[in-house]
Design a protein around this motif. Sequence first.
Motif, PDB file in Angstrom:
ATOM      1  N   VAL A   1      38.672  40.261  37.743  1.00  0.00           N
ATOM      2  CA  VAL A   1      37.738  40.353  38.874  1.00  0.00           C
ATOM      3  C   VAL A   1      36.303  40.405  38.364  1.00  0.00           C
ATOM      4  O   VAL A   1      35.405  39.726  38.865  1.00  0.00           O
ATOM      5  CB  VAL A   1      38.052  41.596  39.728  1.00  0.00           C
ATOM      6  CG1 VAL A   1      36.891  41.925  40.651  1.00  0.00           C
ATOM      7  CG2 VAL A   1      39.312  41.367  40.527  1.00  0.00           C
TER       8      VAL A   1
ATOM      9  N   ARG B   1      33.395  37.567  39.080  1.00  0.00           N
ATOM     10  CA  ARG B   1      32.668  38.141  40.219  1.00  0.00           C
ATOM     11  C   ARG B   1      31.558  37.235  40.722  1.00  0.00           C
ATOM     12  O   ARG B   1      31.194  37.306  41.904  1.00  0.00           O
ATOM     13  CB  ARG B   1      32.126  39.524  39.871  1.00  0.00           C
ATOM     14  CG  ARG B   1      31.016  39.546  38.823  1.00  0.00           C
ATOM     15  CD  ARG B   1      30.674  40.990  38.506  1.00  0.00           C
ATOM     16  NE  ARG B   1      29.456  41.066  37.705  1.00  0.00           N
ATOM     17  CZ  ARG B   1      29.405  40.836  36.415  1.00  0.00           C
ATOM     18  NH1 ARG B   1      30.512  40.502  35.755  1.00  0.00           N
ATOM     19  NH2 ARG B   1      28.272  40.919  35.757  1.00  0.00           N
TER      20      ARG B   1
ATOM     21  N   ARG C   1      36.276  38.500  49.599  1.00  0.00           N
ATOM     22  CA  ARG C   1      36.523  39.145  48.305  1.00  0.00           C
ATOM     23  C   ARG C   1      37.813  39.971  48.289  1.00  0.00           C
ATOM     24  O   ARG C   1      38.542  39.966  47.303  1.00  0.00           O
ATOM     25  CB  ARG C   1      35.331  40.003  47.899  1.00  0.00           C
ATOM     26  CG  ARG C   1      35.061  41.165  48.834  1.00  0.00           C
ATOM     27  CD  ARG C   1      33.788  41.880  48.449  1.00  0.00           C
ATOM     28  NE  ARG C   1      33.671  43.151  49.133  1.00  0.00           N
ATOM     29  CZ  ARG C   1      33.385  43.285  50.418  1.00  0.00           C
ATOM     30  NH1 ARG C   1      33.171  42.208  51.151  1.00  0.00           N
ATOM     31  NH2 ARG C   1      33.312  44.477  50.960  1.00  0.00           N
TER      32      ARG C   1
ATOM     33  N   GLN D   1      38.361  47.765  42.060  1.00  0.00           N
ATOM     34  CA  GLN D   1      37.815  46.403  42.110  1.00  0.00           C
ATOM     35  C   GLN D   1      36.573  46.378  42.995  1.00  0.00           C
ATOM     36  O   GLN D   1      35.529  45.836  42.630  1.00  0.00           O
ATOM     37  CB  GLN D   1      38.837  45.401  42.664  1.00  0.00           C
ATOM     38  CG  GLN D   1      40.227  45.470  42.075  1.00  0.00           C
ATOM     39  CD  GLN D   1      40.218  45.505  40.570  1.00  0.00           C
ATOM     40  OE1 GLN D   1      39.371  44.893  39.929  1.00  0.00           O
ATOM     41  NE2 GLN D   1      41.142  46.246  39.999  1.00  0.00           N
TER      42      GLN D   1
ATOM     43  N   SER E   1      33.782  44.533  40.591  1.00  0.00           N
ATOM     44  CA  SER E   1      33.061  43.404  41.177  1.00  0.00           C
ATOM     45  C   SER E   1      31.549  43.560  41.031  1.00  0.00           C
ATOM     46  O   SER E   1      30.801  42.704  41.493  1.00  0.00           O
ATOM     47  CB  SER E   1      33.434  43.259  42.648  1.00  0.00           C
ATOM     48  OG  SER E   1      33.111  44.445  43.330  1.00  0.00           O
TER      49      SER E   1
END
Lengths: 337, 214
Positions: free
Chosen positions: B58, B62, B70, B117, B122
């Motif tokens: 991730v 990103r 997302r 995440q 992210s």
Amino acid sequence: MTEKEPKLLLFHAPLLRQDMTTARVMREVIIALLPAAGAAVWFFGFTALLVIGASIAGAVAAEWLFAPRESRGASLLDGSGLLTGLLLGLTLPPGLPMWMAFLGGFAGICLGKVIWGGLGHNLFNPALLGRAFLQATFPIAMTTWTPPAPGEFGVLSGNLALPFMQAGVDGVTAATPLGLLKFEQEVTPLLSLATGNTGGSLGEASGLLLLLGGIFLWIRRDFDWRIPVSILLTVAVFSAVLGLFDAERFPTPLFSIFSGGLLLGAIYMATDPVTSPVTPRGAWIFGIGIGVLVMLIRVFGGLPEGVMYAILLMNAATPLIDRYTQPRVFGREAKSP
Amino acid sequence: MKRNEAYNEFVKGIWRDNPVFVQVLGMCPMLAVTNSAINAIAMGMATFFVLVGSSFLVSSLRQWIPKQVRISCFIIIIATFVTVADYTLLALVPAVHKELGAFIPLIVANCMILGRQEAFASRYPAKLAVMDAIGMAGGFMLALFSLGAIREILGDGALFGVRLFGADFEPWVIMILPPGGFLTLGVILLFFNWFRQKKDEFLDDVAEAQRGSD
């Protein structure tokens, strides 16, 4: 100039003080339980003292350990921890190791009282919660019943098991009257039920002495008489109706009342002022609910005895009952809350 | 300096921001599979693999993941790693896999993983994200193991199947049943809160003393 007797005295409310305090109620319930505890010692020997003593020690230890430092002594003085331990001890089987009884008292106070915020805030009866904990934790030890040995004052070897260790097998075990009825269709004579000469937990022993204590509490106005009366009436009516269908299979009303922990539960545990409804109508509903649940579990359930679960379930329903049985305020319209 | 930062991200997951004891996330596997230490360790390893792998992916992707979709992207990445973990466990330790049952696929739904995440991987470069994931998964594994060990020792008198107290031990049956999970977790959370309260009081006292001496 001489001092005159004052003519006018000023007080603030409350002007009428009652001597009904928590400590007094607890003390009198303990006094009312003493004959039954004495009977337990007579029938099961000093083993009863060991088990009850250990569960009281566990309850008081938890009470002391988790009290705020400033009020450490004070929370012990009202005797509620002592009473919880005594009640729990009376619901335990005679041969239970002392360390289990201690753990039960400790868990009862911790899970039943302390985490809710102390006396007066708990939803469930602490003694019964301690028993439920023990029942789920040590299912075999909690259902091993030693037969009574009146007047021998012995000590069972199971009581002295080391902490965390199993109780040695004591040889003779006996089923409770309810177990005998349920699994072997054998009816115990009513006279031994009433005097207490049967297998079972310590305090189930003597129905008559438990009733005597209940009458004492009723005279002293220490509990709401509606709760035990409605429980016992419901159980009696329920088993009388069942008896109409099949008198052989179902217990008689008197057998239902005097067997198992019903008297102990109805008189001393269901009436706990914290965990039972405050309104008179609520008390009737509460008692009838317990009676019906007890009979349903005993007759149709898998367990021989259901007083503990019946009371705990109705404890959970208490806030709801209180909410829906609030009396109408004078001058207001009747409407649902 | 850079290394120090990475170290901080690693350590916070183990203790200060422990996903279970402080953030109280990921309760489902926590309560469901901790009835023995070996199950707890297996679940911890699987979660560790999934979290570290998906955090790395991730974080690397990103720039290319559109903001609007997302969450679904994260879930697809997580689900990929969960599938890998599922089949690996099935091939290596079939007995444990059977014991864990539905809870391995359910790692997808572990909110701690999705939370890391969304909150961390992210937004930060891959190196920091991986350190964060290792710390968080390590903290999660630590929590799973302590719960599993306590429950197995009390409920079975054994640890990793080795009997500790001899044959006479009386097992606390409730501890390997679901209520035991709630009780044990509650006691541990109680301890953590008590500890934090004591620490805060202590820090307040120290601050007070310093102000007094100035």
